[in-house]
Design a protein around this motif. Structure first.
Motif, PDB file in Angstrom:
ATOM      1  N   LEU A  97     -14.383   4.897   6.900  1.00 48.59           N
ATOM      2  CA  LEU A  97     -13.039   4.825   7.472  1.00 48.59           C
ATOM      3  C   LEU A  97     -13.058   4.029   8.781  1.00 48.59           C
ATOM      4  O   LEU A  97     -12.142   3.237   9.045  1.00 48.59           O
ATOM      5  CB  LEU A  97     -12.500   6.233   7.711  1.00 48.59           C
ATOM      6  CG  LEU A  97     -11.036   6.314   8.145  1.00 48.59           C
ATOM      7  CD1 LEU A  97     -10.109   5.762   7.056  1.00 48.59           C
ATOM      8  CD2 LEU A  97     -10.668   7.759   8.469  1.00 48.59           C
ATOM      9  N   ASP A  98     -14.089   4.217   9.585  1.00 47.04           N
ATOM     10  CA  ASP A  98     -14.228   3.428  10.816  1.00 47.04           C
ATOM     11  C   ASP A  98     -14.310   1.934  10.492  1.00 47.04           C
ATOM     12  O   ASP A  98     -13.739   1.104  11.207  1.00 47.04           O
ATOM     13  CB  ASP A  98     -15.481   3.853  11.586  1.00 47.04           C
ATOM     14  CG  ASP A  98     -15.311   5.184  12.307  1.00 47.04           C
ATOM     15  OD1 ASP A  98     -14.160   5.644  12.450  1.00 47.04           O
ATOM     16  OD2 ASP A  98     -16.340   5.761  12.718  1.00 47.04           O
ATOM     17  N   MET A  99     -15.015   1.588   9.424  1.00 46.63           N
ATOM     18  CA  MET A  99     -15.114   0.181   9.028  1.00 46.63           C
ATOM     19  C   MET A  99     -13.748  -0.362   8.618  1.00 46.63           C
ATOM     20  O   MET A  99     -13.414  -1.508   8.916  1.00 46.63           O
ATOM     21  CB  MET A  99     -16.115   0.012   7.887  1.00 46.63           C
ATOM     22  CG  MET A  99     -17.559   0.149   8.309  1.00 46.63           C
ATOM     23  SD  MET A  99     -18.720  -0.182   6.956  1.00 46.63           S
ATOM     24  CE  MET A  99     -18.574  -1.958   6.822  1.00 46.63           C
ATOM     25  N   ALA A 100     -12.954   0.467   7.922  1.00 48.07           N
ATOM     26  CA  ALA A 100     -11.607   0.033   7.527  1.00 48.07           C
ATOM     27  C   ALA A 100     -10.757  -0.246   8.757  1.00 48.07           C
ATOM     28  O   ALA A 100      -9.948  -1.174   8.768  1.00 48.07           O
ATOM     29  CB  ALA A 100     -10.946   1.094   6.650  1.00 48.07           C
ATOM     30  N   THR A 165     -11.062   5.185   1.600  1.00 47.49           N
ATOM     31  CA  THR A 165     -11.264   4.651   2.956  1.00 47.49           C
ATOM     32  C   THR A 165     -10.863   3.173   3.042  1.00 47.49           C
ATOM     33  O   THR A 165     -10.110   2.794   3.949  1.00 47.49           O
ATOM     34  CB  THR A 165     -12.728   4.822   3.398  1.00 47.49           C
ATOM     35  OG1 THR A 165     -13.604   4.207   2.428  1.00 47.49           O
ATOM     36  CG2 THR A 165     -13.087   6.290   3.527  1.00 47.49           C
ATOM     37  N   GLN A 166     -11.307   2.370   2.107  1.00 49.53           N
ATOM     38  CA  GLN A 166     -10.997   0.939   2.152  1.00 49.53           C
ATOM     39  C   GLN A 166      -9.505   0.669   1.940  1.00 49.53           C
ATOM     40  O   GLN A 166      -9.000  -0.376   2.350  1.00 49.53           O
ATOM     41  CB  GLN A 166     -11.849   0.180   1.125  1.00 49.53           C
ATOM     42  CG  GLN A 166     -13.319   0.141   1.512  1.00 49.53           C
ATOM     43  CD  GLN A 166     -14.242  -0.325   0.404  1.00 49.53           C
ATOM     44  OE1 GLN A 166     -15.380   0.129   0.321  1.00 49.53           O
ATOM     45  NE2 GLN A 166     -13.791  -1.221  -0.451  1.00 49.53           N
ATOM     46  N   HIS A 167      -8.806   1.619   1.349  1.00 43.48           N
ATOM     47  CA  HIS A 167      -7.355   1.490   1.169  1.00 43.48           C
ATOM     48  C   HIS A 167      -6.665   1.184   2.497  1.00 43.48           C
ATOM     49  O   HIS A 167      -5.716   0.393   2.549  1.00 43.48           O
ATOM     50  CB  HIS A 167      -6.798   2.795   0.582  1.00 43.48           C
ATOM     51  CG  HIS A 167      -5.307   2.812   0.452  1.00 43.48           C
ATOM     52  ND1 HIS A 167      -4.653   2.385  -0.686  1.00 43.48           N
ATOM     53  CD2 HIS A 167      -4.325   3.180   1.322  1.00 43.48           C
ATOM     54  CE1 HIS A 167      -3.344   2.503  -0.512  1.00 43.48           C
ATOM     55  NE2 HIS A 167      -3.118   2.986   0.699  1.00 43.48           N
ATOM     56  N   TYR A 168      -7.150   1.798   3.575  1.00 43.69           N
ATOM     57  CA  TYR A 168      -6.487   1.647   4.872  1.00 43.69           C
ATOM     58  C   TYR A 168      -6.666   0.249   5.458  1.00 43.69           C
ATOM     59  O   TYR A 168      -5.908  -0.137   6.355  1.00 43.69           O
ATOM     60  CB  TYR A 168      -6.998   2.717   5.853  1.00 43.69           C
ATOM     61  CG  TYR A 168      -6.507   4.090   5.481  1.00 43.69           C
ATOM     62  CD1 TYR A 168      -5.252   4.527   5.874  1.00 43.69           C
ATOM     63  CD2 TYR A 168      -7.286   4.931   4.684  1.00 43.69           C
ATOM     64  CE1 TYR A 168      -4.781   5.790   5.498  1.00 43.69           C
ATOM     65  CE2 TYR A 168      -6.834   6.188   4.310  1.00 43.69           C
ATOM     66  CZ  TYR A 168      -5.578   6.599   4.717  1.00 43.69           C
ATOM     67  OH  TYR A 168      -5.111   7.847   4.336  1.00 43.69           O
ATOM     68  N   ALA A 169      -7.613  -0.514   4.938  1.00 41.58           N
ATOM     69  CA  ALA A 169      -7.755  -1.914   5.334  1.00 41.58           C
ATOM     70  C   ALA A 169      -7.064  -2.830   4.333  1.00 41.58           C
ATOM     71  O   ALA A 169      -6.256  -3.683   4.703  1.00 41.58           O
ATOM     72  CB  ALA A 169      -9.234  -2.290   5.440  1.00 41.58           C
ATOM     73  N   ASP A 170      -7.363  -2.619   3.054  1.00 38.52           N
ATOM     74  CA  ASP A 170      -6.866  -3.537   2.023  1.00 38.52           C
ATOM     75  C   ASP A 170      -5.354  -3.443   1.848  1.00 38.52           C
ATOM     76  O   ASP A 170      -4.701  -4.425   1.485  1.00 38.52           O
ATOM     77  CB  ASP A 170      -7.562  -3.250   0.690  1.00 38.52           C
ATOM     78  CG  ASP A 170      -9.076  -3.402   0.777  1.00 38.52           C
ATOM     79  OD1 ASP A 170      -9.547  -4.041   1.743  1.00 38.52           O
ATOM     80  OD2 ASP A 170      -9.784  -2.875  -0.095  1.00 38.52           O
ATOM     81  N   ASP A 184      -3.388   2.349  16.015  1.00 36.85           N
ATOM     82  CA  ASP A 184      -4.237   2.837  14.924  1.00 36.85           C
ATOM     83  C   ASP A 184      -4.256   4.361  14.874  1.00 36.85           C
ATOM     84  O   ASP A 184      -5.217   4.962  14.376  1.00 36.85           O
ATOM     85  CB  ASP A 184      -5.665   2.308  15.105  1.00 36.85           C
ATOM     86  CG  ASP A 184      -5.780   0.820  14.814  1.00 36.85           C
ATOM     87  OD1 ASP A 184      -4.917   0.285  14.093  1.00 36.85           O
ATOM     88  OD2 ASP A 184      -6.734   0.191  15.315  1.00 36.85           O
ATOM     89  N   SER A 185      -3.196   5.005  15.363  1.00 36.69           N
ATOM     90  CA  SER A 185      -3.189   6.465  15.452  1.00 36.69           C
ATOM     91  C   SER A 185      -3.326   7.139  14.087  1.00 36.69           C
ATOM     92  O   SER A 185      -3.823   8.265  13.992  1.00 36.69           O
ATOM     93  CB  SER A 185      -1.912   6.951  16.138  1.00 36.69           C
ATOM     94  OG  SER A 185      -0.755   6.556  15.393  1.00 36.69           O
ATOM     95  N   HIS A 186      -2.892   6.441  13.023  1.00 41.11           N
ATOM     96  CA  HIS A 186      -2.958   7.054  11.694  1.00 41.11           C
ATOM     97  C   HIS A 186      -4.386   7.248  11.198  1.00 41.11           C
ATOM     98  O   HIS A 186      -4.623   8.034  10.278  1.00 41.11           O
ATOM     99  CB  HIS A 186      -2.165   6.226  10.684  1.00 41.11           C
ATOM    100  CG  HIS A 186      -2.622   4.812  10.553  1.00 41.11           C
ATOM    101  ND1 HIS A 186      -2.604   3.902  11.591  1.00 41.11           N
ATOM    102  CD2 HIS A 186      -3.130   4.133   9.485  1.00 41.11           C
ATOM    103  CE1 HIS A 186      -3.066   2.737  11.174  1.00 41.11           C
ATOM    104  NE2 HIS A 186      -3.393   2.854   9.908  1.00 41.11           N
TER     105      HIS A 186
END
Length: 205
Positions: A97-100, A165-170, A184-186
């Motif tokens: 999640l941190d990576m995202a 986790t990657q959903h939050y980036a992609d 980025d509070s979410h």
């Protein structure tokens, strides 16, 4: 054959500038939609100058993907077979999640490559990535067999971690469009939710 001369500081800086610009362009437009002209403009360089450092768009893309795969493997490599099983998996979830949050463009670059059939990194997916996933899947399976985790399919657990986790980036635009977060509070909310969800799934009953 004589060894290639080491790059000068200016050459290293220009290569870095090109790769940073290319990451932005590729993450927005994908490989097919990106052009050398777009990358050169984003880098603040002429196209001939860019071609001095990289012979083609594909060469830039491959360089970015190679670095990305190294980063992509690190969070899973850190999963420690000697640690507490549930805490190790939750820590992996939170690292992803941190990576995202911190590397969204890299995540989208990777996703775009996968959607196209991974023509430039299929050998790495079927090689180092598969080897690492097989190794960690065996660790997770042994934890389940010993009763330290609920009985779960380790591969689908790993895929679920990637998906959630990657959903939050992609899908960043969609997430922000629905939640309208401040900055980025979410991600803090996502971390709490994923911790609860995976802990509940993994705790033996």
């Amino acid at each position: 054959m004589a060894n290639a001369r080491p790059r000068t500081r200016i050459q290293e800086r220009n290569r870095g500038t090109i790769l940073e610009a290319a990451l932005e362009v590729f993450s927005r437009h994908g490989f097919r939609g990106a052009t050398l002209d777009q990358i050169a403009k984003a880098a603040g360089l002429s196209k001939p100058n860019l071609l001095y450092y990289f012979p083609s768009k594909e060469a830039i893309h491959v360089e970015l993907l190679s670095g990305l795969m190294t980063n992509w493997l690190e969070p899973l490599e850190a999963l420690n077979a000697e640690g507490d099983p549930i805490e190790e998996i939750i820590a992996y979830v939170l690292r992803k999640l941190d990576m995202a949050r911190d590397l969204p463009r890299e995540s989208r670059l990777f996703a775009n490559e996968i959607v196209q059939g991974a023509p430039r990194i299929l050998d790495q997916i079927e090689g180092p990535l598969k080897t690492l996933v097989d190794e960690k899947a065996q660790v997770i399976r042994s934890w389940s067999d010993q009763g330290h985790l609920a009985s779960v399919d380790p591969y689908h657990l790993i895929f679920s971690i990637w998906a959630t986790t990657q959903h939050y980036a992609d899908f960043d635009v969609q997430v922000r469009g629905i939640l309208a977060p401040e900055g980025d509070s979410h991600f803090a909310d996502a971390a709490r939710f994923l911790d609860h969800m995976f802990r509940a799934t993994l705790t033996p009953h």
